[in-house]
Design an enzyme around this catalytic site. Structure first.
Site, short mmCIF file in Angstrom:
data_model
loop_
_atom_site.label_atom_id
_atom_site.label_comp_id
_atom_site.label_asym_id
_atom_site.label_seq_id
_atom_site.Cartn_x
_atom_site.Cartn_y
_atom_site.Cartn_z
N HIS A 64 3.98 -9.94 30.93
CA HIS A 64 5.12 -9.84 30.02
C HIS A 64 6.31 -9.25 30.78
O HIS A 64 6.17 -8.83 31.94
CB HIS A 64 4.79 -8.95 28.81
CG HIS A 64 4.21 -7.62 29.18
ND1 HIS A 64 4.94 -6.62 29.77
CD2 HIS A 64 2.94 -7.13 29.08
CE1 HIS A 64 4.18 -5.58 29.99
NE2 HIS A 64 2.94 -5.86 29.60
P1 TYD Z 1 0.29 -3.63 27.00
O1 TYD Z 1 1.59 -3.02 27.36
O2 TYD Z 1 0.30 -5.03 26.50
O3 TYD Z 1 -0.71 -3.54 28.23
P2 TYD Z 1 -0.52 -4.07 29.72
O4 TYD Z 1 0.84 -4.63 29.85
O5 TYD Z 1 -0.71 -2.89 30.57
O6 TYD Z 1 -1.60 -5.08 29.97
O7 TYD Z 1 -0.43 -2.67 25.94
C1 TYD Z 1 -1.74 -2.90 25.49
C2 TYD Z 1 -1.88 -2.26 24.11
O8 TYD Z 1 -1.66 -0.85 24.19
C3 TYD Z 1 -0.88 -2.81 23.08
O9 TYD Z 1 -1.57 -2.95 21.84
C4 TYD Z 1 0.14 -1.72 22.94
C5 TYD Z 1 -0.61 -0.46 23.29
N1 TYD Z 1 0.24 0.54 23.97
C6 TYD Z 1 0.63 1.67 23.30
O10 TYD Z 1 0.30 1.89 22.12
N2 TYD Z 1 1.41 2.60 23.95
C7 TYD Z 1 1.80 2.43 25.22
O11 TYD Z 1 2.52 3.28 25.80
C8 TYD Z 1 1.41 1.22 25.90
C9 TYD Z 1 1.85 0.94 27.31
C10 TYD Z 1 0.64 0.31 25.24
#
Ligand code: TYD
Length: 147
Positions: A64
């Site tokens: 993303h």
């Molecule tokens: P995401 O940012 O999509 O993970 P990555 O990019 O590292 O693969 O986040 C995964 C899940 O965690 C999503 O449901 C949102 C949650 N999340 C939070 O609640 N707080 C945070 O600070 C982050 C980074 C993610």
């Protein structure tokens, strides 16, 4: 305006603008120590930190871009690859040192893979979590960077 800025849009961010920063390292026979302080050397105010760990072999994180968030990515332990994409060019940065941070500006697509066993990825972020700041669809990302 050059060709690249025309195709990517005026607010274009290049993969080259992601910067590796060296964190202070206090070498010590008892074990090394690194640190980050407010405003240095990470070039934005840190409002949130999170970490990724226990990544099963072959898994991918990220996938993303953020509309406004800046991040600094650190391989606290182990190693992994960060793949950056500005909509035109791609760049891969391998992280495997606890004293190096990769500062990633807004509007760069990022994907993390090739995690080693026991890798720990620390991410320092310029703002609180905001689901609305994410661009999770690559076609939408291309539309936004080409405006
Ligand atoms: P995401 O940012 O999509 O993970 P990555 O990019 O590292 O693969 O986040 C995964 C899940 O965690 C999503 O449901 C949102 C949650 N999340 C939070 O609640 N707080 C945070 O600070 C982050 C980074 C993610």
């Amino acid at each position: 305006m050059d060709r690249r800025r025309r195709s990517l849009g005026c607010g274009a961010v290049s993969v080259d603008s992601a910067q590796l920063v060296s964190l202070p390292k206090i070498a010590d026979p008892r074990g090394n120590l690194s640190f980050i302080e407010a405003g240095r050397p990470v070039p934005f105010a840190i409002k949130r930190s999170y970490w990724i760990y226990d990544v099963p072999g072959g898994e991918t994180r990220g996938g993303h871009a953020y509309r406004s968030l800046q991040e600094c990515i650190i391989a606290l332990s182990g190693s992994f690859d960060v793949h950056l994409d500005d909509g035109e060019r791609k760049r891969r940065v391998s992280l495997n040192r606890s004293y190096l941070g990769l500062v990633v500006p807004r509007l760069l697509w990022r994907r993390l893979d090739n995690f080693s066993t026991n890798a720990v990825c620390l991410i320092l972020a310029s703002d609180y979590y905001d689901a609305a700041d994410y661009i999770r669809d690559y076609a939408e990302f291309l539309r936004e960077v080409r405006v």
